[in-house]
Design a protein around this motif. Structure first.
Motif, mmCIF file in Angstrom:
data_model
loop_
_atom_site.group_PDB
_atom_site.id
_atom_site.type_symbol
_atom_site.label_atom_id
_atom_site.label_comp_id
_atom_site.label_asym_id
_atom_site.label_seq_id
_atom_site.Cartn_x
_atom_site.Cartn_y
_atom_site.Cartn_z
ATOM 1 N N ASN A 546 0.835 -1.204 0.000
ATOM 2 C CA ASN A 546 0.000 0.000 0.000
ATOM 3 C C ASN A 546 0.868 1.251 0.000
ATOM 4 N N GLN A 547 1.958 1.228 0.748
ATOM 5 C CA GLN A 547 2.854 2.377 0.774
ATOM 6 C C GLN A 547 3.513 2.590 -0.591
ATOM 7 N N ILE A 548 3.916 1.498 -1.249
ATOM 8 C CA ILE A 548 4.544 1.627 -2.579
ATOM 9 C C ILE A 548 3.536 2.177 -3.583
ATOM 10 N N GLY A 549 2.327 1.644 -3.552
ATOM 11 C CA GLY A 549 1.308 2.111 -4.482
ATOM 12 C C GLY A 549 0.957 3.570 -4.261
ATOM 13 N N THR A 550 0.835 3.948 -2.974
ATOM 14 C CA THR A 550 0.486 5.338 -2.685
ATOM 15 C C THR A 550 1.571 6.297 -3.160
ATOM 16 N N SER A 551 2.833 5.930 -2.921
ATOM 17 C CA SER A 551 3.938 6.804 -3.311
ATOM 18 C C SER A 551 4.009 6.957 -4.828
ATOM 19 N N LEU A 552 3.910 5.837 -5.558
ATOM 20 C CA LEU A 552 3.976 5.931 -7.020
ATOM 21 C C LEU A 552 2.770 6.660 -7.587
ATOM 22 N N TRP A 553 1.594 6.383 -7.030
ATOM 23 C CA TRP A 553 0.403 7.078 -7.519
ATOM 24 C C TRP A 553 0.525 8.575 -7.296
ATOM 25 N N PHE A 554 1.011 8.946 -6.125
ATOM 26 C CA PHE A 554 1.158 10.376 -5.840
ATOM 27 C C PHE A 554 2.143 11.019 -6.826
ATOM 28 N N SER A 555 3.252 10.346 -7.104
ATOM 29 C CA SER A 555 4.265 10.919 -7.980
ATOM 30 C C SER A 555 3.760 11.056 -9.412
ATOM 31 N N PHE A 556 3.169 9.981 -9.956
ATOM 32 C CA PHE A 556 2.724 10.034 -11.346
ATOM 33 C C PHE A 556 1.488 10.898 -11.522
ATOM 34 N N SER A 557 0.701 11.061 -10.438
ATOM 35 C CA SER A 557 -0.481 11.920 -10.568
ATOM 36 C C SER A 557 -0.123 13.386 -10.739
ATOM 37 N N THR A 558 1.120 13.746 -10.428
ATOM 38 C CA THR A 558 1.528 15.144 -10.633
ATOM 39 C C THR A 558 1.569 15.501 -12.123
ATOM 40 N N MET A 559 1.602 14.520 -13.030
ATOM 41 C CA MET A 559 1.582 14.820 -14.464
ATOM 42 C C MET A 559 0.310 15.556 -14.847
ATOM 43 N N VAL A 560 -0.772 15.197 -14.199
ATOM 44 C CA VAL A 560 -2.050 15.860 -14.485
ATOM 45 C C VAL A 560 -2.512 16.656 -13.275
#
Length: 874
Positions: A546-560
């Protein structure tokens, strides 16, 4: 005549031993002989009738000219021609030194103000009437109608009589006579002046004084007494100059007052054949010459003073010949130029060659033909009553010139319409007829150079069509200002990018290095944010996946910019702000490049050097001068394809036979406007040239200047654009902006464009990590500095990592209320829920703190086999 003159002069010096001679030679040869005679005998020779400018090329101390030099009136003639706006004039002069001497001065004076002399008309001194007729007929075939007559009255009167018979004293002609002929108007017959009506003449100005009037009266009575059969004879300026010359010599002799006016005999052999060498030498030489040179007085002809042996230039009177003889119309002075009256301080400033007469410069003038209308100064030589205008036959680009033969021959097109509009705007009427330049079968009679050569040979008066001014052509004819766009254009077909049809086109905007580095940075940024937020933000806690998913989602969501979780750490906020800026630049650049790949039209190649490098074949119009330019640039003849119409050019592009086409801007403008969205114009290194479509006239034609002026006015008033819209159907709106540069192909964004942004992101993230690590280590420094030697360094690092993995209960973000709810949740899972009072809540908080302390003490006890307490370890 010169023999009699020389015998008399020698006799005066040799036998009578005269100390000075006043002469009035009729020719320059006599004057030159007198000069040599004076030099040898050192006797002053004073002439009151020698005006030839050639005399000044033989300077001598003993020759004095008490008369106006012919060269002094060339500025007067120039001012008159300028005042009336004439741009050309033809001198008519006699073929000996009197006439030829002034021509160099006149030529220089006129050329200084850009007044052309297209022809020099030389009349033999003993010319017959037939010879004069031939010369005047040649002048009639020319355009120029301004003539400057410089000859003696005897020949000049015959010239004007014949000119009147030939119709050259009619309307449209302008005649100017120099002072040598005008000064004799008072003594020539009235029949002579009747042939000269409308002529403008120059006279040496003689101020009218009371003394002069008394002298003329006495002279008239004396002359009439001596010559009772000669009536109505007037004293001219030459008689006044003779009178002043006598007075000047008398005053000089009084100044010298030499006791010995004798001659010194030279020791010359009696067998010498040179009669001048056998003359004596005057003993009063230096004193008399110096006294004569410095003599200044007020004479009958005006102020008398000599400069280098010449009478100083004075003012000129300008007269107009009419039915009553001559009439004064103005003056010319060294200080003021042309003036209406000598007492007027207003100076004629109208010296523009493009304007008409300045009313303040002259009085009313009656011109030849008994008209008050100022002549234009030129007339188009006509074959019949029409100006013959040659028109090229072009089967290709008929938008410019179209020759139709059914039911009658008619001419139309853009060039024809512009010419018609220009002629209608001229301030005078011009009759013309169009003549096609073709063979009997309707084919063109030759190239455009051949057409222009026909105008040069005089077979036609002008040419109208899609004709451009080229250096080799301008040597033979005159071109007006261009009335179309100038320069050479390159045309390229417009193509859609092949990448726009590729399913993987979205990967094209960025190179693989940028894609790879971007992915690495997104992962790195997710890791940095997780590190900074893990201990204090519940959103970054929980199971590992869950921590890995949250971190990657947060980072890639900055594109939009869809990262919704609220960040708690200020360091994380700083990192995300910098990273969002990097993402913004990266996404905007990607969007722009992708849009161009999908929508931008491609032109490949768009530079001449690329065409040459690739060995591409290019097109050009048949018989166009553009071929020479392309070959100079480097194109081989086998790389050139010709076309003769816009349809043929379009076929060459469609067939892929050519990659580009070069032609003059007007042709290419019509082509692009016809095929609106398929082609475009590209500027090249040799596009900027001065050639454009112009009208052609014979060399020296006055229409060239006037038509150019009208073209300029039509362009200012946007009338040329109106004609263009009419002829081309307003298709010019299809013309997009010209493309400049080597290529408009969208660029693939490489790492070179973004390495600076990635560097900023890495530095900011690294700095935030360093600050966080430093703060965490400082907060738990008691673990690192533990003095127990049994606890290894790596064991301490593991303890720190375990402590990092737990929540930071000291953070204000982890509230006691949240701890209570956690505890309630734990207890409720073991027993039935029951409500808690405020006292119970406080007790629960204390229990939690005690449990954490016990856990820490237990862990430290495991690390301390000696039984040291936590406080002792601290």
């Amino acid at each position: 005549m010169i023999g009699i003159f020389s015998v008399r002069s020698v006799d005066l010096i040799k036998n009578l031993e005269v100390q000075a001679i006043i002469i009035g030679p009729e020719s320059s040869m006599q004057a030159k002989y007198a000069m040599n005679l004076g030099d040898n005998a050192q006797v002053p020779i004073i002439s009151f009738s020698t005006t030839s400018s050639s005399i000044t090329t033989f300077p001598t101390s003993y020759f004095f000219r008490v008369a106006q030099n012919d060269s002094s009136q060339v500025k007067v003639i120039r001012s008159i021609i300028q005042n009336f706006g004439w741009s050309e004039a033809v001198p008519i002069y006699v073929d000996y030194e009197f006439g030829e001497g002034v021509i160099p001065y006149l030529t220089n004076a006129l050329q200084e103000v850009d007044i052309r002399i297209p022809y020099w008309c030389v009349i033999p001194s003993m010319a017959s009437d037939d010879q004069i007729v031939a010369k005047l007929h040649q002048l009639m075939t020319m355009q120029t109608r301004v003539f400057i007559v410089h000859m003696l009255p005897s020949l000049g009167s015959r010239l004007f009589a014949i000119a009147k018979e030939m119709g050259m004293m009619g309307e449209g002609y302008a005649w100017i006579t120099t002072d040598r002929m005008t000064n004799f108007f008072g003594s020539i017959k009235s029949s002579v002046t009747d042939n000269m009506l409308g002529v403008i003449g120059l006279k040496s100005y003689v101020p009218n004084t009371e003394e002069l009037e008394h002298f003329k009266l006495r002279w008239q009575m004396k002359f009439q007494k001596d010559n009772p059969t000669i009536l109505n004879v007037k004293l001219d300026v030459f008689g006044l100059w003779a009178y002043d010359a006598v007075w000047a010599l008398a005053m000089a002799v009084e100044k010298v007052r030499a006791a010995n006016f004798n001659f010194q005999k030279l020791n010359i052999s009696d067998h010498s054949t040179n009669i001048l060498e056998r003359l004596g030498v005057s003993q009063s030489d230096p004193e008399l010459v110096q006294a004569l040179s410095s003599t200044v007085f007020r004479g009958l002809s005006g102020n008398f003073s000599l400069l280098y042996g010449q009478l100083r230039s004075t003012n000129f009177q300008i007269v107009n010949v009419n039915g009553n003889g001559e009439r004064e119309i103005g003056y010319w002075t060294l200080q003021e130029g042309l003036v209406r009256n000598l007492n007027s301080t207003s100076r004629s400033t109208n010296t523009s060659r493009f304007s008409f007469m300045d009313a303040n410069a002259f009085g009313p003038i009656i011109w030849p033909g008994d008209t008050i209308t100022t002549p234009k100064g030129w007339e188009i030589p006509k074959h019949g009553n029409w100006m013959r205008v040659l028109v090229p036959v072009n089967h290709g680009f008929q938008e410019f010139v179209r020759v139709s033969r059914a039911p009658a021959t008619t001419f139309s097109g853009y060039c024809i319409d512009v010419f018609t509009a220009v002629v209608e705007r001229l301030p005078y009427e011009v009759s013309y007829e169009f003549i096609p330049f073709e063979r009997p079968n309707g084919d063109p009679a030759g190239s455009y150079d051949d057409l222009i050569f026909q105008v040069f040979r005089g077979n036609y008066d002008a040419a109208v069509g899609d004709l451009s001014n080229r250096p080799n052509r301008s040597l033979y004819v005159d071109f007006t200002l261009p009335y179309t766009d100038t320069g050479i254009s390159m045309i390229l077909p417009v193509k859609r990018s092949k990448s726009s049809k590729n399913a993987w086109v979205f990967l094209k905007p960025l190179t693989w290095e940028v894609w790879l580095l971007s992915v690495c940075f997104f992962i790195f940024m997710g890791f940095v944010v997780w590190v900074l937020e893990h201990r204090i933000n519940k959103g970054f806690r929980g199971p590992l996946q869950n921590q890995i998913g949250t971190s990657l989602w947060f980072s890639f969501s900055t594109m939009v910019f869809a990262h919704g979780d609220q960040l708690v750490s200020n360091l994380a906020r700083f990192v995300v702000i910098v990273w969002c800026f990097v993402v913004l630049v990266l996404t905007q650049s990607y969007t722009a490049s992708l849009s161009s790949l999908l929508t931008v039209q491609q032109l490949q190649p768009t530079d001449v050097s690329l065409l040459l490098k690739n060995g591409d074949i290019v097109g050009l119009q048949e018989d166009s001068f553009v071929q020479g330019i392309l070959e100079q640039v480097g194109f081989y003849p086998d790389k050139l394809r010709t076309y003769n119409s816009i349809e043929r050019l379009h076929e060459l592009f469609e067939q892929g036979s050519i990659s580009a086409a070069f032609d003059e801007a007007p042709y290419m403008k019509v082509f692009v406007s016809t095929y609106c969205s398929k082609y475009t114009v590209v500027e090249t290194a040799f596009s900027k040239t001065d050639n454009g479509f112009s009208f052609v006239f014979r060399k020296g034609s006055h229409l060239t200047r006037d038509v150019s002026g009208v073209i300029t006015n039509l362009q200012k008033e946007d009338q040329i654009r109106t004609i263009e819209d009419k002829c081309f159907g307003k298709q010019a709106i299809c013309m997009g902006p010209n493309i400049t540069g080597s290529s408009n192909r969208p660029l693939t964004l490489s790492l070179d464009s973004f390495w600076g942004l990635f560097l900023i992101a890495w530095l900011s993230s690294s700095l935030a990590l360093l600050i966080f690590v430093a703060m965490f280590l400082y907060q738990h420094r008691h673990i690192l500095i533990c003095s127990d030697p049994n606890i290894s360094f790596w064991r301490r690092i593991c303890i720190l990592l375990q402590m990092y993995d737990q929540e930071d209960i000291s953070s204000h973000t982890i509230t006691l209320q949240e701890s209570v709810h956690s505890l309630v949740a734990v207890e409720s899972s073991a027993s039935s829920p029951r409500p808690l009072s405020s006292h119970s809540s406080q007790t629960a908080s204390n229990i939690i703190v005690l449990e954490m302390q016990e856990r820490l003490s237990t862990r430290l006890g495991d690390l301390n086999p000696n039984g040291q307490t936590t406080q002792e370890i601290a």
